[in-house]
Design a protein around this motif. Sequence first.
Motif, mmCIF file in Angstrom:
data_model
loop_
_atom_site.group_PDB
_atom_site.id
_atom_site.type_symbol
_atom_site.label_atom_id
_atom_site.label_comp_id
_atom_site.label_asym_id
_atom_site.label_seq_id
_atom_site.Cartn_x
_atom_site.Cartn_y
_atom_site.Cartn_z
ATOM 1 N N GLU A 95 0.809 -1.378 -0.089
ATOM 2 C CA GLU A 95 0.054 -0.013 0.097
ATOM 3 C C GLU A 95 0.798 1.205 -0.084
ATOM 4 O OE1 GLU A 95 -2.352 -0.396 3.284
ATOM 5 O OE2 GLU A 95 -3.914 -1.891 2.461
ATOM 6 N N LEU A 146 0.990 4.223 -3.033
ATOM 7 C CA LEU A 146 0.708 5.522 -2.801
ATOM 8 C C LEU A 146 1.776 6.403 -2.929
ATOM 9 C CD1 LEU A 146 -1.066 5.483 0.718
ATOM 10 C CD2 LEU A 146 -1.930 5.866 -1.650
ATOM 11 N N THR A 147 3.186 5.937 -2.828
ATOM 12 C CA THR A 147 4.224 6.633 -3.212
ATOM 13 C C THR A 147 4.101 6.509 -4.869
ATOM 14 O OG1 THR A 147 5.351 5.804 -1.258
ATOM 15 C CG2 THR A 147 6.737 6.659 -3.003
ATOM 16 N N LEU A 175 1.801 6.996 -6.883
ATOM 17 C CA LEU A 175 0.702 8.095 -7.147
ATOM 18 C C LEU A 175 1.309 9.245 -6.742
ATOM 19 C CD1 LEU A 175 -2.546 6.383 -5.714
ATOM 20 C CD2 LEU A 175 -1.647 6.753 -8.300
#
Length: 123
Positions: free
Chosen positions: A36, A40-41, A43
Motif C-alpha cells: 500500500e 501511494l508513493t 501515485l
Amino acid sequence: MRYLIQLAIPLMVVIATAVAAPPPEMTAAGLQSAVEGSALTYLAYSAPHWIWLAITGYLEISDTSCLGGLSGLNVLLTCVALIVLFSASHEAANGWLIYFLGTPIAAAIGAVVAKRFGFLASE
C-alpha cells in the motif's frame, strides 16, 4: 507506447526507494502495508506526470511538447531521487519538496527544448 515508458520512470524510483528502505515485517500485515505504501508513493511521484498529460490533452498541445514535458519531469525526478538516496543527511528528504515545487518549471523547460530542437518528433 512512449507515454507508458515515460510513466515507468516514477515506478523505477519507487522500486529504488523501496529497496533502500528497511525491509518490512514478514507478516501478512507488514507486506500489505509495504504494498500500500508503494502504491501511494507511485501515485505521489507520478501525479505531476498525470497533471501534465491532462493539461496537454485539454489544450491539444503537440506530441513533441507533451513528451518533452514528460522528459523534463523525469529528469527532475531522477536527479532528486539520486540526491535523496545517496545523501546521508536527514535534511535530504526535503529534496522531494524541490521535486513537487519544480515540476511546472521542469515540464515547461522540457516542452520548450523538445519543441525547439524537435528531437522527440514522431516522424
